[in-house]
Write an enzyme that holds these catalytic residues in place. Structure first.
Site, PDB file in Angstrom:
ATOM      1  N   LYS A 130      -2.088   5.712  -8.343  1.00 47.02           N
ATOM      2  CA  LYS A 130      -3.149   4.839  -7.842  1.00 47.02           C
ATOM      3  C   LYS A 130      -4.046   5.631  -6.901  1.00 47.02           C
ATOM      4  CE  LYS A 130      -0.486   2.680  -4.068  1.00 47.02           C
ATOM      5  NZ  LYS A 130      -1.308   3.143  -2.952  1.00 47.02           N
TER       6      LYS A 130
ATOM      7  N   LYS B 228       3.167   2.351  -0.963  1.00 48.36           N
ATOM      8  CA  LYS B 228       2.500   3.595  -0.618  1.00 48.36           C
ATOM      9  C   LYS B 228       1.135   3.348   0.025  1.00 48.36           C
ATOM     10  CE  LYS B 228       5.704   6.276  -2.346  1.00 48.36           C
ATOM     11  NZ  LYS B 228       6.771   5.290  -2.209  1.00 48.36           N
ATOM     12  N   ASP B 229       0.642   4.390   0.655  1.00 45.13           N
ATOM     13  CA  ASP B 229      -0.621   4.375   1.385  1.00 45.13           C
ATOM     14  C   ASP B 229      -1.796   3.966   0.500  1.00 45.13           C
ATOM     15  OD1 ASP B 229      -2.904   5.450   3.044  1.00 45.13           O
ATOM     16  OD2 ASP B 229      -1.197   6.123   4.241  1.00 45.13           O
ATOM     17  N   ARG B 230      -2.705   3.181   1.049  1.00 44.57           N
ATOM     18  CA  ARG B 230      -3.893   2.787   0.296  1.00 44.57           C
ATOM     19  C   ARG B 230      -4.928   3.901   0.246  1.00 44.57           C
ATOM     20  NH1 ARG B 230      -8.033  -2.323   1.469  1.00 44.57           N
ATOM     21  NH2 ARG B 230      -9.550  -1.754  -0.122  1.00 44.57           N
TER      22      ARG B 230
END
Length: 358
Positions: free
Chosen positions: A53, A82-84
Site C-alpha cells: 500500500k 502499518k504506517d499510512r
C-alpha cells in the site's frame, strides 16, 4: 491540574549532535516491510495476500479489501497495522472462497493498493503474528559533517532504549490526555471502542516510557537488579532475577534483557528493588495498581523489552541525504532511532499512530 508527567525522554546518544534533515517528504522516503512470524505453508482454508500500500491507512486497507471481495471486514486478517505515510508491504488473510474474486483487487490500484503474491495457509492471520518490521528510511538534507558513525556505533554496540515513539501519544499528546480522562473516570463523551482502547494504551505506554527514562537516567539499562523481570532475547518467556551476578552475565551476553511494566491487572510482578522502582512510577502519578481494574482485557497488562538490539543497522550516503536500513521487533518504533540520529523537530512532527503498535 492533573499530573500527566514528563513529555520528553532522555537521548541515548546525547553526547553527539544529530544529522538533522527531514523525513517523509515523499512516500518512497519511508518504506516498511513486515517480517512474518511464519511463512504460509501452501495449503489450507485461508488465502494469504502479500499486499503493498502507498499512502493508504491501515483501517482503510482492510475495509477496501473486504468491500472488493464481498466479505465482512472482520474476515480480513492482519498481523499488524502499518504506517499510512509510507510504502508498506504486509500479509493479509481472507477465506479461501475469495480465490475466484481476487481479480477484483486490481480496481484498488488507483488507490495505491497492490496484490503482489498469493499463498494458502491453515489459519487466519491474527494480530501479533509477526516477528517485526524491516525499514528503509531516507533522511533528506542530513549533514554528513555530523558524527553519525559514533551515534550508530553506540546503538549497534549497546542497543537502543525501547521507548514508545511520539506518534503513540497523538498530536500534542491528545491521545494520552484522552487516556488519562478514561483511566480516571473523567471522560465526558463516548468514544468508539478503537479510540477507547488506543487512549488507555497510550497511558500504559507513557508510564512505561517514564519507568524506562528513570532507569536510563540512573545508569541501569544494562544492569540486572534484584527482583527484575527478565525476558529472553530476542524472544522467550519471563522470569524474575534471583541470582543477580549470574543474570548480569547473561544480560551482558545479550541472552536476556530487562522487561519493563505495561501496568495492568495481570502484569508479571517484579520483586524487591525492581518492584519498588516500578511502584515509585505509579506513586508519582498518584496511582495504585487498583486503578487498572474494571477495564477487562484492555488493561490486563504485560511486559516490554527495555532494550532492543539492531544487528542489521546500516547507513549509506546518497546525493540528497542519508539512507538507513534496519529491522525492529514488533511493537518497536523507528522514530525512536530517528530521534537519536537526527536530533531535531522533524521526528516529533510525525503523524499519530493509527494502531496500538507499529
Amino acid at each position: 491540574m492533573e499530573n500527566q508527567g514528563r513529555r520528553s525522554w532522555p537521548l541515548w546518544t546525547a553526547a553527539w549532535p544529530g544529522v538533522g534533515g527531514r523525513i517523509r517528504e515523499r512516500l518512497e522516503d519511508f518504506e516498511v516491510e513486515e517480517v512474518a512470524a511464519y511463512e504460509p505453508c501452501g495449503q489450507g482454508e485461508h488465502l494469504f495476500l502479500w499486499v503493498e500500500k502507498r499512502g493508504v491507512g491501515s483501517e482503510y486497507l482492510l475495509r477496501a479489501v473486504a468491500q472488493c471481495l464481498g466479505i465482512p471486514v472482520g474476515a480480513v486478517g492482519a498481523a499488524g497495522l502499518k504506517d499510512r505515510y509510507a510504502i508498506t508491504r504486509q500479509w493479509l488473510s481472507v477465506p479461501q472462497e475469495c480465490a475466484e474474486r481476487l481479480g477484483r483487487l486490481e480496481a484498488l490500484h488507483a488507490e495505491g493498493i497492490y496484490l503482489l503474491r498469493v499463498a494458502r495457509h491453515r489459519n487466519k492471520l491474527k494480530p501479533g503474528h509477526l516477528r517485526g518490521n524491516r525499514f528503509c528510511i531516507f533522511i533528506r538534507g542530513a549533514s554528513a559533517a555530523a558524527p553519525w558513525q559514533a551515534i550508530l556505533e553506540k546503538i549497534r554496540r549497546e542497543g537502543l532504549p525501547n521507548y514508545y515513539g511520539p506518534q503513540r501519544f497523538g498530536r500534542e499528546g491528545s491521545t494520552l490526555a484522552l487516556g488519562w480522562q478514561c483511566l480516571r473516570g473523567q471522560l465526558r463523551r463516548r468514544l468508539r471502542p478503537f479510540q477507547f482502547r488506543l487512549a488507555l494504551s497510550a497511558v500504559q505506554s507513557h508510564l512505561f516510557n517514564d519507568y524506562l527514562a528513570r532507569r536510563q537516567e540512573d545508569g541501569l539499562l544494562h544492569t540486572a537488579l534484584e527482583g527484575d523481570v527478565m525476558a529472553h532475547w530476542p524472544v522467550g518467556g519471563l522470569f524474575r532475577v534471583e541470582d543477580v551476578a549470574a543474570e548480569q552475565r547473561r544480560l551482558e551476553a545479550r541472552e536476556i534483557v530487562p522487561a519493563g511494566p505495561m501496568f495492568g491487572t495481570r502484569t508479571y510482578p517484579a520483586a524487591g528493588v525492581a518492584a519498588r522502582r516500578e511502584a515509585d512510577v505509579l506513586r508519582s502519578y498518584d496511582l495504585t495498581p487498583a486503578v487498572f481494574a474494571g477495564f477487562g482485557q484492555l488493561l490486563s497488562g504485560t511486559r516490554r523489552h527495555n532494550l532492543i538490539y539492531l544487528d542489521d543497522l546500516q547507513a549509506e550516503w546518497e546525493a540528497e541525504g542519508l539512507r538507513l536500513r534496519f529491522t525492529l521487533p514488533a511493537g518497536s518504533y523507528a522514530t525512536v532511532l530517528l530521534r537519536e540520529v537526527m536530533k531535531n523537530d522533524a521526528v516529533e512532527a510525525v503523524p499519530p499512530d493509527e494502531a496500538e503498535e507499529e
